[in-house]
Design a protein around this motif. Structure first.
Motif, PDB file in Angstrom:
ATOM      1  N   ARG A  69       9.706  15.421   1.831  1.00 13.24           N
ATOM      2  CA  ARG A  69      10.022  14.066   2.261  1.00 13.24           C
ATOM      3  C   ARG A  69       9.003  13.063   1.730  1.00 13.24           C
ATOM      4  O   ARG A  69       7.843  13.404   1.492  1.00 13.24           O
ATOM      5  CB  ARG A  69      10.065  14.004   3.784  1.00 13.24           C
ATOM      6  N   ASP A 123       8.303   6.998   3.922  1.00 11.68           N
ATOM      7  CA  ASP A 123       9.525   6.948   4.731  1.00 11.68           C
ATOM      8  C   ASP A 123      10.227   8.294   4.599  1.00 11.68           C
ATOM      9  O   ASP A 123      10.858   8.576   3.565  1.00 11.68           O
ATOM     10  CB  ASP A 123      10.439   5.814   4.248  1.00 11.68           C
ATOM     11  N   ALA A 167      12.897   9.457   5.439  1.00  8.08           N
ATOM     12  CA  ALA A 167      14.330   9.476   5.180  1.00  8.08           C
ATOM     13  C   ALA A 167      14.632   9.422   3.686  1.00  8.08           C
ATOM     14  O   ALA A 167      15.778   9.648   3.280  1.00  8.08           O
ATOM     15  CB  ALA A 167      15.011   8.303   5.885  1.00  8.08           C
ATOM     16  N   TYR A 168      13.618   9.152   2.869  1.00  7.36           N
ATOM     17  CA  TYR A 168      13.806   9.002   1.425  1.00  7.36           C
ATOM     18  C   TYR A 168      13.188  10.187   0.689  1.00  7.36           C
ATOM     19  O   TYR A 168      12.295  10.866   1.193  1.00  7.36           O
ATOM     20  CB  TYR A 168      13.176   7.696   0.938  1.00  7.36           C
ATOM     21  N   THR A 221      17.907   7.940  -0.720  1.00  5.61           N
ATOM     22  CA  THR A 221      17.590   8.663   0.500  1.00  5.61           C
ATOM     23  C   THR A 221      17.899  10.148   0.310  1.00  5.61           C
ATOM     24  O   THR A 221      18.596  10.549  -0.637  1.00  5.61           O
ATOM     25  CB  THR A 221      18.413   8.130   1.683  1.00  5.61           C
ATOM     26  N   ARG A 272       8.803  -0.073   1.053  1.00  9.50           N
ATOM     27  CA  ARG A 272       8.557   1.176   0.334  1.00  9.50           C
ATOM     28  C   ARG A 272       7.961   0.868  -1.038  1.00  9.50           C
ATOM     29  O   ARG A 272       8.215  -0.191  -1.620  1.00  9.50           O
ATOM     30  CB  ARG A 272       9.855   1.980   0.177  1.00  9.50           C
TER      31      ARG A 272
END
Length: 574
Positions: free
Chosen positions: A122, A126, A128-129, A358, A398
């Motif tokens: 990961r 972040d 989720a990305y 993502t 980001r």
């Protein structure tokens, strides 16, 4: 400075704190790394401190580290190396301590960091990305503050994409500068060992201990003309579709280079993007089958083979030889066009990727999402170029990154250009031989200088003609009898100003010069003792005006006096 043992303990404390087990494939026991660190500390205590003492690093899992299995992201492929890869061995010899091996897109096939049975890595900022691949674990270990630097590899962009997504620096050296022995090949004719670090100096320092003088014939690089760095940027509309906000972020990065004194030139990006498509859509992917295709065939359908990676590698098995020869011919034509497009530019500036997907987006379209990420990176090694990826701000919180690409063996030049993003430019006031048209002005141009304006000093200075070759004036601040003196204000990269001052000869010195508007700017002044016997020319109003009167008579400087290095030569006539 902390001891090596203290640094190791801090690294393991950070590993526990961030709780990212997917970063690692082979994390060494802390006791083993502390033992290595204690040996480094013992050397330091004896007076023979290794240059990288007190640093820890991570190694991508396709690079051999003695005592740890080399898996290339596939458990059933694992083997136990009996020796470190040369790149690892050289860093250890310099005092750096290995923490372990890191996760990657299996067989270094991917730019996403999710194609691994050890888990998707990961993003450091972040979760989720995606972290970017294939050197995913190495980049995240650095970005999370666990390792001081880390090794990756780069065939299609794997040493740059993860750097961009995690807000760190990625150096992809010229092919062959770092040995690839002890590295599981992806495409052996293209693979490069790379370095990740949080800052450019840290990355360069680590790389300096890994390189080998190249046995390749150096290409005939054109001699640089004096002047600012020349940075190529694509013609309007050639970047294609970018994520929202990325075009604006790229324009901002280009503007920052221009503000730092670089000259931006437009180039045709078409040959670069066409070559990028050849890497996976053409026959060059056959080299991946050469590397590990037999193993993939023998283990077809096993649980630890990533299905996307296996499909890419086995799909290259039956590519006919005539296609490879045709693609090589096509690549040669594209490379000629690309180099002609670059011309005498020092670097090509590009977004490292077109966007940042993502984890869910990659899972929904694993091959399409990955292919998009290589739009700007895939052609670099095909064209035998060097590259550096550096942070360039944020978009939606980001990291956003850019990369600079240049001809083989321009690695140092690319790093110097990239440093413009990290260090604000400096101003310099000049009143004499560095003025426009004067003998030493070429030094400012060669160091990336740019003329900002012509003005005068405050009415508090006196000017003297010094007895030097080439002729120079001496500027001193005066309690009385001062006058405004013609002054040019130049902007230089911070490192350019540092280089200039490093060779500044006495009696010249650097001090604050007050300008007519009251601002203070660093500038060349003269030590008072050098004024004995010098003729005062304050009344002329400036050096050029004094020369126009015919005295002192300007004489041409010899080659040593006007060399494009720092400072010039100060020589007193007898």
């Amino acid at each position: 400075m902390s001891s090596a043992v203290e640094r190791v303990r801090a690294a393991y404390a950070r590993i526990a704190q961030v709780d990212r087990p997917e970063v690692w494939i082979g994390l060494r026991p802390q006791a083993d790394t502390e033992a290595d660190a204690a040996e480094v500390d013992a050397k330091a205590a004896s007076g023979a401190r290794p240059p990288l003492a007190g640093t820890v690093f991570a190694v991508k899992g396709n690079i051999d580290v003695a005592g740890l299995p080399t898996t290339a992201g596939c458990p059933s492929y694992a083997y136990g190396p009996t020796a470190d890869a040369p790149a690892v061995a050289r860093l250890k010899a310099a005092g750096a301590v290995v923490l372990g091996t890191t996760n990657l897109d299996q067989f270094a096939t991917g730019l996403v960091g999710t194609r691994s049975p050890y888990g998707a890595v990961r993003n450091a900022h972040d979760p989720a990305y995606v972290s970017g691949g294939s050197s995913s674990g190495s980049a995240v270990a650095v970005a999370l503050g666990i390792a001081d630097f880390a090794l990756g590899t780069d065939t299609a962009g794997s040493g740059r994409v993860p750097a961009a997504f995690n807000g760190i620096v990625g150096l992809k050296p010229t092919y062959g500068l770092v040995p690839t022995e002890g590295v599981v090949p992806a495409c052996a004719s293209l693979d490069c060992v790379t370095v990740f670090a949080r800052t450019l100096p840290e990355a360069e320092r680590a790389l300096s201990f890994m390189t080998t003088p190249s046995g390749r014939a150096l290409p005939p690089l054109a001699q640089r003309r004096p002047g600012p760095w020349r940075i190529a940027v694509p013609e309007d509309g050639q970047l294609g579709e970018l994520d929202e906000g990325w075009a604006e972020a790229f324009a901002t990065a280009a503007a920052r280079f221009a503000e730092a004194g670089a000259a931006l030139v437009r180039v045709d990006l078409t040959p670069f993007t066409e070559a990028a498509a050849l890497l996976y859509e053409g026959a060059f992917v056959a080299e991946r089958y050469t590397a590990v295709g037999g193993f993939v065939d023998d283990h077809a359908g096993t649980a630890d083979l990533d299905p996307t990676v296996a499909a890419i590698i086995t799909g290259a098995r039956d590519i006919p030889a005539h296609r490879l020869h045709a693609d090589r011919g096509r690549l040669a034509v594209l490379r000629t066009r690309a180099m002609a497009s670059l011309g005498d530019a020092d670097a090509l500036l590009l977004p490292t990727t077109p966007g940042h997907p993502t984890l869910a987006e990659v899972a929904a379209d694993p091959r399409g999402a990955n292919a998009r990420l290589g739009r700007f990176t895939n052609s670099t090694n095909l064209f035998d170029l060097a590259a550096v990826a550096v942070p360039a701000g944020e978009v939606d919180g980001r990291p956003f990154g850019v990369m600079l690409i240049g001809p083989a063996f321009t690695d140092d030049r690319l790093a110097r250009v990239a440093a413009l993003l990290a260090t604000p430019p400096q101003r310099l006031a000049v009143v004499g031989a560095h003025l426009t048209g004067q003998p030493l002005n070429g030094q400012l141009l060669a160091l990336g200088g740019r003329l900002l304006r012509t003005t005068t000093t405050a009415a508090a200075y006196r000017l003297y003609a010094l007895d030097t070759v080439p002729p120079k004036p001496g500027l001193v601040r005066a309690a009385k009898g001062g006058a405004p003196i013609e002054t040019e204000v130049w902007q230089l990269p911070a490192e350019g100003l540092g280089a200039l001052l490093a060779g500044l000869p006495r009696p010249m010195t650097l001090g604050s010069v007050e300008l007519a508007d009251g601002t203070l700017v660093p500038g060349f002044l003269c030590e008072p003792e050098a004024l004995d016997g010098a003729r005062e020319i304050t009344a002329s109003g400036g050096w050029r005006a004094a020369l126009a009167t015919g005295w002192p008579a300007p004489r041409p400087a010899d080659e040593a006096d006007i060399r494009l290095g720092p400072g010039g030569t100060f020589r007193t006539r007898s």
